[in-house]
Design a protein around this motif. Structure first.
Motif, PDB file in Angstrom:
ATOM      1  N   MET A 115       0.969  -1.282   0.009  1.00 35.38           N
ATOM      2  CA  MET A 115      -0.109   0.119   0.128  1.00 35.38           C
ATOM      3  C   MET A 115       1.046   1.193   0.027  1.00 35.38           C
ATOM      4  N   THR A 116       1.919   1.222   0.771  1.00 29.18           N
ATOM      5  CA  THR A 116       2.900   2.485   0.842  1.00 29.18           C
ATOM      6  C   THR A 116       3.476   2.528  -0.719  1.00 29.18           C
ATOM      7  N   TYR A 117       3.871   1.610  -1.184  1.00 31.54           N
ATOM      8  CA  TYR A 117       4.522   1.644  -2.342  1.00 31.54           C
ATOM      9  C   TYR A 117       3.625   2.083  -3.694  1.00 31.54           C
ATOM     10  N   PHE A 118       2.588   1.891  -3.427  1.00 31.92           N
ATOM     11  CA  PHE A 118       1.404   2.435  -4.337  1.00 31.92           C
ATOM     12  C   PHE A 118       1.037   3.631  -3.934  1.00 31.92           C
ATOM     13  N   SER A 119       1.001   4.310  -2.762  1.00 29.22           N
ATOM     14  CA  SER A 119       0.862   5.345  -2.451  1.00 29.22           C
ATOM     15  C   SER A 119       1.787   6.379  -2.861  1.00 29.22           C
ATOM     16  N   SER A 120       2.955   5.995  -2.720  1.00 29.86           N
ATOM     17  CA  SER A 120       4.352   6.768  -2.866  1.00 29.86           C
ATOM     18  C   SER A 120       4.286   6.966  -4.446  1.00 29.86           C
ATOM     19  N   MET A 121       3.619   6.152  -5.209  1.00 24.99           N
ATOM     20  CA  MET A 121       3.698   6.496  -6.780  1.00 24.99           C
ATOM     21  C   MET A 121       2.846   7.101  -7.356  1.00 24.99           C
ATOM     22  N   ILE A 122       1.711   7.520  -6.521  1.00 20.08           N
ATOM     23  CA  ILE A 122       0.538   8.120  -7.114  1.00 20.08           C
ATOM     24  C   ILE A 122       0.965   9.607  -7.767  1.00 20.08           C
ATOM     25  N   ILE A 123       1.526  10.397  -6.750  1.00 22.10           N
ATOM     26  CA  ILE A 123       1.944  11.711  -7.030  1.00 22.10           C
ATOM     27  C   ILE A 123       2.925  12.041  -8.130  1.00 22.10           C
ATOM     28  N   PRO A 124       3.975  11.196  -8.165  1.00 20.91           N
ATOM     29  CA  PRO A 124       4.999  11.524  -9.274  1.00 20.91           C
ATOM     30  C   PRO A 124       4.335  11.074 -10.430  1.00 20.91           C
ATOM     31  N   LEU A 125       3.680  10.115 -10.653  1.00 21.19           N
ATOM     32  CA  LEU A 125       2.937   9.717 -11.693  1.00 21.19           C
ATOM     33  C   LEU A 125       1.819  10.653 -12.360  1.00 21.19           C
ATOM     34  N   PHE A 126       1.082  10.964 -11.405  1.00 17.69           N
ATOM     35  CA  PHE A 126      -0.058  12.063 -11.815  1.00 17.69           C
ATOM     36  C   PHE A 126       0.482  13.496 -12.290  1.00 17.69           C
ATOM     37  N   ILE A 127       1.637  13.820 -11.491  1.00 13.27           N
ATOM     38  CA  ILE A 127       2.521  15.121 -12.296  1.00 13.27           C
ATOM     39  C   ILE A 127       2.979  14.635 -13.475  1.00 13.27           C
ATOM     40  N   SER A 128       3.427  13.500 -13.645  1.00 12.30           N
ATOM     41  CA  SER A 128       4.112  13.207 -15.276  1.00 12.30           C
ATOM     42  C   SER A 128       3.077  13.281 -16.271  1.00 12.30           C
ATOM     43  N   VAL A 129       2.084  12.620 -16.156  1.00 15.99           N
ATOM     44  CA  VAL A 129       0.808  12.282 -16.870  1.00 15.99           C
ATOM     45  C   VAL A 129       0.295  13.649 -17.317  1.00 15.99           C
ATOM     46  N   ILE A 130       0.284  14.652 -16.285  1.00 17.87           N
ATOM     47  CA  ILE A 130      -0.538  15.796 -16.442  1.00 17.87           C
ATOM     48  C   ILE A 130       0.371  16.537 -17.595  1.00 17.87           C
ATOM     49  N   LEU A 131       1.637  16.738 -16.908  1.00 19.42           N
ATOM     50  CA  LEU A 131       2.647  17.409 -17.974  1.00 19.42           C
ATOM     51  C   LEU A 131       2.912  16.675 -19.403  1.00 19.42           C
ATOM     52  N   PHE A 132       2.676  15.600 -19.379  1.00 20.04           N
ATOM     53  CA  PHE A 132       2.717  14.874 -20.644  1.00 20.04           C
ATOM     54  C   PHE A 132       1.713  15.422 -21.510  1.00 20.04           C
ATOM     55  N   ILE A 133       0.437  15.089 -21.112  1.00 13.69           N
ATOM     56  CA  ILE A 133      -0.657  15.666 -21.646  1.00 13.69           C
ATOM     57  C   ILE A 133      -0.733  17.047 -21.994  1.00 13.69           C
ATOM     58  N   GLY A 134      -0.119  17.789 -21.308  1.00 18.79           N
ATOM     59  CA  GLY A 134      -0.095  19.291 -21.337  1.00 18.79           C
ATOM     60  C   GLY A 134       0.824  19.471 -22.557  1.00 18.79           C
ATOM     61  N   ILE A 135       2.174  18.888 -22.806  1.00 15.52           N
ATOM     62  CA  ILE A 135       3.020  19.186 -23.774  1.00 15.52           C
ATOM     63  C   ILE A 135       2.371  18.765 -25.162  1.00 15.52           C
ATOM     64  N   LYS A 136       1.767  17.706 -25.173  1.00 12.04           N
ATOM     65  CA  LYS A 136       1.281  16.946 -26.137  1.00 12.04           C
ATOM     66  C   LYS A 136       0.220  18.036 -26.864  1.00 12.04           C
ATOM     67  N   GLU A 137      -0.665  18.589 -26.073  1.00 14.75           N
ATOM     68  CA  GLU A 137      -1.628  19.410 -26.236  1.00 14.75           C
ATOM     69  C   GLU A 137      -1.087  21.032 -26.471  1.00 14.75           C
ATOM     70  N   LYS A 138       0.248  21.152 -26.731  1.00 12.79           N
ATOM     71  CA  LYS A 138       0.885  22.227 -27.077  1.00 12.79           C
ATOM     72  C   LYS A 138       0.337  23.397 -26.074  1.00 12.79           C
ATOM     73  N   LYS A 139       0.304  23.142 -24.845  1.00 10.33           N
ATOM     74  CA  LYS A 139       0.134  24.200 -23.825  1.00 10.33           C
ATOM     75  C   LYS A 139       1.119  24.747 -23.243  1.00 10.33           C
ATOM     76  N   ASN A 140       1.127  25.988 -22.668  1.00 13.62           N
ATOM     77  CA  ASN A 140       2.341  26.778 -22.113  1.00 13.62           C
ATOM     78  C   ASN A 140       2.064  26.042 -20.502  1.00 13.62           C
ATOM     79  N   VAL A 141       2.604  25.051 -20.266  1.00  9.28           N
ATOM     80  CA  VAL A 141       2.379  24.504 -19.227  1.00  9.28           C
ATOM     81  C   VAL A 141       3.153  25.327 -17.718  1.00  9.28           C
TER      82      VAL A 141
END
Lengths: 194, 170
Positions: B1-27
């Motif tokens: 559970m701790t391992y999974f909980s530790s992964m949520i935030i960095p994963l979430f940030i990376s996914v958001i930034l990836f989508i932002g760049i892909k859609e050519k936003k000024n992130v």
């Protein structure tokens, strides 16, 4: 509520400390409390900035629209009376998604717009319609993917792992939301049978 | 559970930034814009924190909280409820900033990573301020007949509080 409770708590504490002989402690605690808040606030400001910044990016991507489509079948089930009213459903979707992402300042306006469009098609204008009840319950027990405020406060208190509580928080919110929805559906069913 | 909980935030940030760049936003610009909002929220919360902390610190140092917890411990022990979280459970449906402040004080006092601290964190995050939401939504369309909306709303609160306690105590 706090206008009434707050002064009473403080006055009672003072009176109790007179009986309890803890007047010195209570005097120190007044200044300790201010110190503590200042310490917490400094870290809190940093974490809140980080999360609000990230959420602003989310708000401007197509993620919101994709999620809207994903949520639609579920919302259709929750709001059977209005599932063909596009205006109401649009506002309900925005409200729900804003809640999920913790976008407090986007969810309330959408929720109120949704209430207004539900009122337009409400048969009894003085009483909550079934869909209105569901919408309110959904908003009192709203699930958040990333519980930003909780994480911010936990890191401001130097937690070993501030995100540790995310999964338990999801579970407890889902249990709360389901309880609210089930009880609402029961109330709606009972009023139909009357 | 701790391992999974530790992964949520960095994963979430990376996914958001990836989508932002892909859609050519000024992130980065968007990030700065939102971060300003975060500062405003913290500033708005600050006075409430001062007020609530003052009251609860005084309550605690006078010995009254201990006294009350001990007096009702025969009930709370029976249901295995930690009586330390009672102030939070009571203020929760009425005041949003008040419950944030109360939860923060409990976490600071009993340890942010202690069982009680974690229960307080989950209770604080698990629901909105029930009475405020009901008043706001009903007021927006000027409806008076509540059709007992308070029952499912409060039951939802109680259910999530009980779940939070069960998750950490068992």
């Amino acid at each position: 509520m706090l206008n009434f409770l707050w002064p009473i708590l403080i006055i009672i504490s003072f009176l109790f400390s007179l009986i309890n002989g803890s007047i010195e402690n209570i005097n120190n605690s007044i200044f300790e409390s201010i110190d503590k808040v200042i310490n917490i606030t400094i870290t809190l400001a940093g974490t809140m900035c980080l999360w609000c910044g990230l959420m602003e990016i989310v708000k401007n991507t197509s993620l919101i629209n994709k999620l809207k489509r994903l949520l639609r079948p579920f919302l259709n089930w929750l709001f059977p009376e209005v599932k063909n009213d596009e205006e109401a459903m649009e506002n309900i979707s925005i409200n729900t998604i804003a809640n999920i992402f913790g976008l407090g300042n986007a969810s309330t306006p959408a929720g109120i717009k949704a209430m207004e469009s539900l009122q337009k098609i409400n048969n009894d204008k003085k009483s909550l319609s079934n869909s209105m009840m569901t919408l309110i319950v959904l908003n009192t027990a709203s699930i958040e993917i990333i519980p930003t405020t909780v994480i911010a406060i936990r890191s401001s208190l130097n937690s070993q792992n501030p995100t540790d509580i995310i999964v338990p928080l999801w579970i407890s919110t889902i249990v709360g939301t389901l309880t609210g929805i089930i009880v609402t559906k029961l109330i709606i069913k009972r009023s139909k049978n009357k | 559970m701790t391992y999974f909980s530790s992964m949520i935030i960095p994963l979430f940030i990376s996914v958001i930034l990836f989508i932002g760049i892909k859609e050519k936003k000024n992130v980065f610009d968007l990030f700065i814009e939102g971060a300003k909002e975060g500062l405003k929220i913290t500033l708005k919360l600050f006075p409430t924190l001062i007020g609530i902390f003052l009251a609860i610190y005084m309550l605690r140092s006078s010995g009254l909280i201990d006294f009350i917890c001990k007096s009702i411990s025969f009930i709370t022990d029976f249901f295995n409820i930690p009586s330390e979280i009672l102030p939070l459970a009571l203020i929760k449906p009425f005041s949003g900033s008040g419950s944030i402040a109360t939860a923060t004080e409990i976490m600071a006092n009993y340890g942010v990573d202690s069982t009680i601290g974690k229960i307080a964190a989950v209770i604080m995050g698990s629901s909105e301020t029930t009475f405020y939401v009901i008043a706001l939504y009903m007021g927006s369309v000027k409806i008076k007949n509540t059709r007992k909306i308070i029952i499912p709303a409060l039951l939802a609160d109680i259910a999530s509080i009980i779940t939070a306690i069960i998750l950490f105590i068992i």
